[in-house]
Structure formats: structure tokens, C-alpha cells
Scaffold this motif. Structure first.
Motif, PDB file in Angstrom:
ATOM      1  N   ILE A  35      12.446 -11.635   8.124  1.00  0.00           N
ATOM      2  CA  ILE A  35      13.443 -10.737   7.534  1.00  0.00           C
ATOM      3  C   ILE A  35      13.668 -11.235   6.104  1.00  0.00           C
ATOM      4  CG2 ILE A  35      15.784  -9.796   7.688  1.00  0.00           C
ATOM      5  CD1 ILE A  35      15.733 -10.397  10.717  1.00  0.00           C
ATOM      6  N   MET A  36      13.172 -10.457   5.158  1.00  0.00           N
ATOM      7  CA  MET A  36      13.111 -10.896   3.742  1.00  0.00           C
ATOM      8  C   MET A  36      14.390 -10.480   3.020  1.00  0.00           C
ATOM      9  SD  MET A  36       9.167  -9.729   3.065  1.00  0.00           S
ATOM     10  CE  MET A  36       9.460  -7.997   3.337  1.00  0.00           C
ATOM     11  N   ASP A  37      15.439 -11.241   3.222  1.00  0.00           N
ATOM     12  CA  ASP A  37      16.758 -10.843   2.744  1.00  0.00           C
ATOM     13  C   ASP A  37      17.128 -11.581   1.447  1.00  0.00           C
ATOM     14  OD1 ASP A  37      19.100  -9.454   2.866  1.00  0.00           O
ATOM     15  OD2 ASP A  37      19.950 -10.548   4.560  1.00  0.00           O
ATOM     16  N   GLU A  56      10.362  -8.882  -7.527  1.00  0.00           N
ATOM     17  CA  GLU A  56      10.038 -10.306  -7.391  1.00  0.00           C
ATOM     18  C   GLU A  56       9.729 -10.632  -5.925  1.00  0.00           C
ATOM     19  OE1 GLU A  56       9.804 -11.595 -10.339  1.00  0.00           O
ATOM     20  OE2 GLU A  56       9.098 -13.516  -9.519  1.00  0.00           O
ATOM     21  N   GLY A  57      10.522 -10.024  -5.036  1.00  0.00           N
ATOM     22  CA  GLY A  57      10.311 -10.224  -3.596  1.00  0.00           C
ATOM     23  C   GLY A  57       8.935  -9.750  -3.150  1.00  0.00           C
ATOM     24  N   MET A  58       8.456  -8.678  -3.750  1.00  0.00           N
ATOM     25  CA  MET A  58       7.133  -8.164  -3.416  1.00  0.00           C
ATOM     26  C   MET A  58       6.031  -9.183  -3.755  1.00  0.00           C
ATOM     27  SD  MET A  58       4.920  -5.199  -5.182  1.00  0.00           S
ATOM     28  CE  MET A  58       4.892  -6.246  -6.589  1.00  0.00           C
ATOM     29  N   TYR A  79       9.659  -7.453   7.426  1.00  0.00           N
ATOM     30  CA  TYR A  79      10.602  -6.330   7.464  1.00  0.00           C
ATOM     31  C   TYR A  79      10.810  -5.841   6.029  1.00  0.00           C
ATOM     32  CZ  TYR A  79      14.359  -3.800   9.985  1.00  0.00           C
ATOM     33  OH  TYR A  79      15.132  -2.849  10.606  1.00  0.00           O
ATOM     34  N   ALA A  80      10.124  -4.765   5.661  1.00  0.00           N
ATOM     35  CA  ALA A  80      10.145  -4.277   4.283  1.00  0.00           C
ATOM     36  C   ALA A  80      11.251  -3.249   4.060  1.00  0.00           C
ATOM     37  CB  ALA A  80       8.795  -3.674   3.925  1.00  0.00           C
ATOM     38  N   PHE A  81      11.542  -2.429   5.091  1.00  0.00           N
ATOM     39  CA  PHE A  81      12.521  -1.349   4.912  1.00  0.00           C
ATOM     40  C   PHE A  81      13.057  -0.939   6.277  1.00  0.00           C
ATOM     41  CE2 PHE A  81      14.082   2.931   3.907  1.00  0.00           C
ATOM     42  CZ  PHE A  81      14.598   2.780   2.626  1.00  0.00           C
ATOM     43  N   LYS A  98       8.021   2.918  -4.103  1.00  0.00           N
ATOM     44  CA  LYS A  98       6.834   2.759  -4.955  1.00  0.00           C
ATOM     45  C   LYS A  98       6.190   1.386  -4.768  1.00  0.00           C
ATOM     46  CE  LYS A  98       8.504   5.831  -8.588  1.00  0.00           C
ATOM     47  NZ  LYS A  98       9.560   5.701  -9.612  1.00  0.00           N
ATOM     48  N   LEU A  99       6.906   0.469  -4.126  1.00  0.00           N
ATOM     49  CA  LEU A  99       6.393  -0.903  -3.990  1.00  0.00           C
ATOM     50  C   LEU A  99       5.096  -1.005  -3.172  1.00  0.00           C
ATOM     51  CD1 LEU A  99       9.619  -3.113  -3.739  1.00  0.00           C
ATOM     52  CD2 LEU A  99       8.009  -2.939  -5.646  1.00  0.00           C
ATOM     53  N   PRO A 100       4.969  -0.253  -2.049  1.00  0.00           N
ATOM     54  CA  PRO A 100       3.693  -0.355  -1.331  1.00  0.00           C
ATOM     55  C   PRO A 100       2.485  -0.008  -2.210  1.00  0.00           C
ATOM     56  CG  PRO A 100       5.334   0.652   0.077  1.00  0.00           C
ATOM     57  CD  PRO A 100       5.962   0.528  -1.293  1.00  0.00           C
ATOM     58  N   GLU A 101       2.636   1.041  -3.050  1.00  0.00           N
ATOM     59  CA  GLU A 101       1.524   1.412  -3.937  1.00  0.00           C
ATOM     60  C   GLU A 101       1.211   0.309  -4.925  1.00  0.00           C
ATOM     61  OE1 GLU A 101       4.106   4.770  -4.075  1.00  0.00           O
ATOM     62  OE2 GLU A 101       2.515   5.918  -5.058  1.00  0.00           O
ATOM     63  N   GLU A 102       2.270  -0.275  -5.498  1.00  0.00           N
ATOM     64  CA  GLU A 102       2.030  -1.329  -6.483  1.00  0.00           C
ATOM     65  C   GLU A 102       1.408  -2.556  -5.815  1.00  0.00           C
ATOM     66  OE1 GLU A 102       5.349  -2.485  -8.983  1.00  0.00           O
ATOM     67  OE2 GLU A 102       4.141  -4.106  -9.833  1.00  0.00           O
ATOM     68  N   PHE A 103       1.962  -2.912  -4.677  1.00  0.00           N
ATOM     69  CA  PHE A 103       1.470  -4.068  -3.910  1.00  0.00           C
ATOM     70  C   PHE A 103      -0.013  -3.902  -3.593  1.00  0.00           C
ATOM     71  CE2 PHE A 103       0.591  -6.189   0.110  1.00  0.00           C
ATOM     72  CZ  PHE A 103       1.307  -7.376   0.080  1.00  0.00           C
ATOM     73  N   LEU A 104      -0.355  -2.732  -3.073  1.00  0.00           N
ATOM     74  CA  LEU A 104      -1.724  -2.509  -2.603  1.00  0.00           C
ATOM     75  C   LEU A 104      -2.673  -2.252  -3.766  1.00  0.00           C
ATOM     76  CD1 LEU A 104      -0.724  -0.334   0.455  1.00  0.00           C
ATOM     77  CD2 LEU A 104      -1.714  -2.638   0.555  1.00  0.00           C
ATOM     78  N   LYS A 117      -6.046  -7.537   8.132  1.00  0.00           N
ATOM     79  CA  LYS A 117      -5.935  -6.170   8.665  1.00  0.00           C
ATOM     80  C   LYS A 117      -4.491  -5.685   8.488  1.00  0.00           C
ATOM     81  CE  LYS A 117      -6.840  -3.642  12.941  1.00  0.00           C
ATOM     82  NZ  LYS A 117      -7.575  -3.733  14.213  1.00  0.00           N
ATOM     83  N   VAL A 118      -4.313  -4.620   7.728  1.00  0.00           N
ATOM     84  CA  VAL A 118      -2.971  -4.090   7.470  1.00  0.00           C
ATOM     85  C   VAL A 118      -2.564  -3.126   8.580  1.00  0.00           C
ATOM     86  CG1 VAL A 118      -1.557  -2.702   5.877  1.00  0.00           C
ATOM     87  CG2 VAL A 118      -3.233  -4.337   4.959  1.00  0.00           C
ATOM     88  N   GLN A 119      -1.340  -3.300   9.083  1.00  0.00           N
ATOM     89  CA  GLN A 119      -0.776  -2.363  10.049  1.00  0.00           C
ATOM     90  C   GLN A 119       0.644  -2.028   9.628  1.00  0.00           C
ATOM     91  OE1 GLN A 119      -1.140  -3.573  14.153  1.00  0.00           O
ATOM     92  NE2 GLN A 119      -3.338  -3.857  14.022  1.00  0.00           N
ATOM     93  N   ASN A 151       1.505  -6.971   9.316  1.00  0.00           N
ATOM     94  CA  ASN A 151       2.198  -5.839   9.924  1.00  0.00           C
ATOM     95  C   ASN A 151       3.492  -5.551   9.155  1.00  0.00           C
ATOM     96  OD1 ASN A 151       2.968  -3.910  11.897  1.00  0.00           O
ATOM     97  ND2 ASN A 151       4.019  -5.479  13.109  1.00  0.00           N
ATOM     98  N   PHE A 152       3.540  -4.405   8.468  1.00  0.00           N
ATOM     99  CA  PHE A 152       4.739  -4.037   7.720  1.00  0.00           C
ATOM    100  C   PHE A 152       5.696  -3.243   8.595  1.00  0.00           C
ATOM    101  CE2 PHE A 152       1.708  -4.721   4.259  1.00  0.00           C
ATOM    102  CZ  PHE A 152       2.474  -5.492   3.402  1.00  0.00           C
ATOM    103  N   ALA A 153       6.930  -3.729   8.749  1.00  0.00           N
ATOM    104  CA  ALA A 153       7.978  -2.932   9.375  1.00  0.00           C
ATOM    105  C   ALA A 153       8.595  -2.085   8.261  1.00  0.00           C
ATOM    106  CB  ALA A 153       9.017  -3.828  10.028  1.00  0.00           C
ATOM    107  N   LEU A 154       8.327  -0.797   8.331  1.00  0.00           N
ATOM    108  CA  LEU A 154       8.669   0.118   7.242  1.00  0.00           C
ATOM    109  C   LEU A 154       9.379   1.325   7.847  1.00  0.00           C
ATOM    110  CD1 LEU A 154       7.946  -0.031   4.227  1.00  0.00           C
ATOM    111  CD2 LEU A 154       5.978   1.393   4.682  1.00  0.00           C
ATOM    112  N   ASN A 155      10.611   1.555   7.461  1.00  0.00           N
ATOM    113  CA  ASN A 155      11.450   2.568   8.110  1.00  0.00           C
ATOM    114  C   ASN A 155      11.499   2.291   9.613  1.00  0.00           C
ATOM    115  OD1 ASN A 155      13.181   4.744   8.207  1.00  0.00           O
ATOM    116  ND2 ASN A 155      11.534   6.234   8.431  1.00  0.00           N
TER     117      ASN A 155
END
Ligand code: V0D
Length: 257
Positions: A35-37, A56-58, A79-81, A98-104, A117-119, A151-155
Motif C-alpha cells: 500500500i503505497m501511501d 515521484e511515487g511512480m 495498490y495504485a488506485f 495518466k501515470l500508467p501511460e507515462e510509467f509504461l 509479466k504485467v497484470q 500486479n497493479f491494483a487499479l480501481n
């Protein structure tokens, strides 16, 4: 000067390798969840806008992904979102999306190189198209990779996940795909979004909050928890190694003696 700088870099990377090898002498958690708080508070402390903290967290996610992969971690869930994060100001949500696009955009080639492997787990429907497209491209481009699962927890929200699983079980019982008597913990686990993944061995939460905030409620039943006051943008490779080292000193009994 250049030579000194190069020597210093080299010696610090040897030092890092030593630490990694030291950590690998004992069992490394197979699945780490984080949990990236504290991104907003990190920014506030510096009189920066909250989005600066998220950005910065990204970058920290990239560094921790690399180290976890080198350590032989099999699954890293971050836990991203959360489903609650939609309540934040619209400008902040738009920036986050927009962070996933920049990250990837910068990091996907490295992930492929590293055999990662991204999930993703979470409700895809509500995500903006541009965000979902970027994430789905990463999932597709890495689907045959055999290394660490990132594994990204997203929404994502855990109660909704459990309710959704329960409804799917009911549907499958009604339609005769499964029998009521077959419903047990193992079967139920496979109706969750973590289907096929082991439960986390270690949960890390940064920024001093000591709660789960609707994160992986089912999956964390026997997980070791590790909390730190450090804000996520300040979380370093050394912090991850410290968390793992503490984990290795604990003995897990799963309710037995
Ligand atoms: C902000 C700290 C990476 C937590 C980390 C959409 C809050 C940085 C991603 C990411 C976020 C997600 C999916 C993906 C690739 C990267 C990310 C969000 C927020 C919310 F496929 N960091 N990151 N996504 N933050």
C-alpha cells in the motif's frame, strides 16, 4: 574526477549486489503486496502540489519492481488506485490516470527485458479509455513472460471483489456448473481477482497508517504486516530489503503452534 565517480558508482553497485545476495540466503517472500501511501503528504512537506508526490511515487514503483524481480519475488502487487480515490479533486484524478501511460511509455521495454509479466486487478469499466489501453497493451505484450508478476491494483476495492465473487459462485451453483457442497476456501479463492496467485506473504504499508483500507481482505488472512512511517516517495531499495529481512526473522505458524 571522472575515474573517482566511476569507481564510486561501481563500489556502490557491488555493495547493493552484496545486500541482495545476503537477502537471498534465506527464503524471500513469494508474494509481496504494497500500500503505497503518503505521496500527498510527501509533496505537502515540500510545498509541492500533490501530483508531484504521485509522480515521484511512480518512479519508486519502477525501482522497487526492479529490485523485487532481482530478489526472485514471484508476485509484486501494488495498490495504485482504490475505488475510493475517485472522490479526490478531478484534476488530481486526471493526473493519476495518466501515470500508467507515462510509467509504461518509458518502462515497458525494461519490463519485457526483465521477463516481468504485467497484470491488473480492479474494475476496468470505469477507467478512462487511454488508461485502460496502456495497461492492456502492457498485459498483452508481457503475457508470455515467465518472470515476476507485477500486479497493479487499479480501481480496486476488496469488499466489492468479495461480493462479486460471491455472486459469481451463486450463478455457477444455480446453473449447475458447480455443486453447493464444492464451495470451500480454495474454490472461492479462484473466484477472486487474484485467481491463480498465491496469497501475499508480506504486506508493506508506508506513511504510518496502520490499517488495510479495503485492500485484499480475504488474501491477507495469514500475511505478515510491515509498517513504516516513511512516505512512499522516500521508500528506497534499502527499505524493501529491511522489510524482507524482518519478514525472514519472523516465524509463521498459520494459526498452529
Ligand atoms: C500514484 C504511488 C504506477 C501511488 C505510485 C492510475 C499513487 C504512483 C502506476 C501504474 C500511480 C499502473 C498501472 C500500470 C502501470 C503503472 C500507477 C496509478 C497511480 C493510478 F499498468 N504508479 N501509479 N497508477 N501512482
Amino acid at each position: 574526477m571522472e575515474i573517482l565517480k566511476r569507481w564510486k558508482n561501481k563500489s556502490s553497485s557491488i555493495h547493493a549486489t552484496d545486500k541482495i545476495n545476503e537477502t537471498k540466503k534465506m527464503p524471500v517472500p513469494e508474494h509481496i503486496a504494497i500500500i503505497m501511501d503518503g505521496n500527498g503528504r510527501w509533496a505537502k512537506k515540500r510545498s509541492l502540489p500533490r501530483i508531484a508526490g504521485h509522480h515521484e511515487g511512480m518512479k519508486v514503483v519502477k525501482r522497487i519492481t526492479k529490485l523485487a524481480s532481482q530478489l526472485g519475488v514471484k508476485t509484486l502487487t501494488v495498490y495504485a488506485f482504490s475505488t475510493e480515490n475517485w472522490k479526490r479533486p478531478q484534476t488530481e484524478v486526471e493526473f493519476l490516470m495518466k501515470l500508467p501511460e507515462e510509467f509504461l511509455g518509458t518502462f515497458l521495454p525494461e519490463l519485457i527485458e526483465e521477463n516481468v509479466k504485467v497484470q491488473m486487478m480492479g474494475e476496468k469499466e470505469a477507467l478512462p479509455k487511454h488508461t485502460l489501453n496502456a495497461v492492456e497493451k502492457a498485459i498483452t505484450d508481457t503475457r508470455h513472460n515467465t518472470g515476476m508478476i507485477l500486479n497493479f491494483a487499479l480501481n480496486y476495492g476488496s469488499r466489492a471483489e468479495i461480493l462479486h465473487a460471491m455472486k459469481k459462485v451463486l450463478t455457477d451453483v444455480k446453473s449447475g456448473i458447480i455443486d453447493e457442497n464444492e464451495v470451500n476456501e480454495e474454490l472461492f479463492s479462484n473466484y477472486l481477482m487474484t485467481e491463480g496467485l498465491p496469497d501475499p506473504d508480506l504486506l508493506i504499508r508506508t506513511s504510518g497508517e496502520i490499517r488495510l483500507s479495503n485492500f485484499m481482505l480475504w488474501q491477507l488472512a495469514y500475511t505478515e504486516f510491515w509498517f513504516t512511517e516513511v512516505y512512499w516517495p522516500d521508500f528506497s531499495e534499502d527499505h524493501l530489503l529491511e522489510a524482507i529481512s524482518d519478514f525472514q526473522k519472523r516465524s509463521r505458524r498459520y494459526g498452529g503452534v
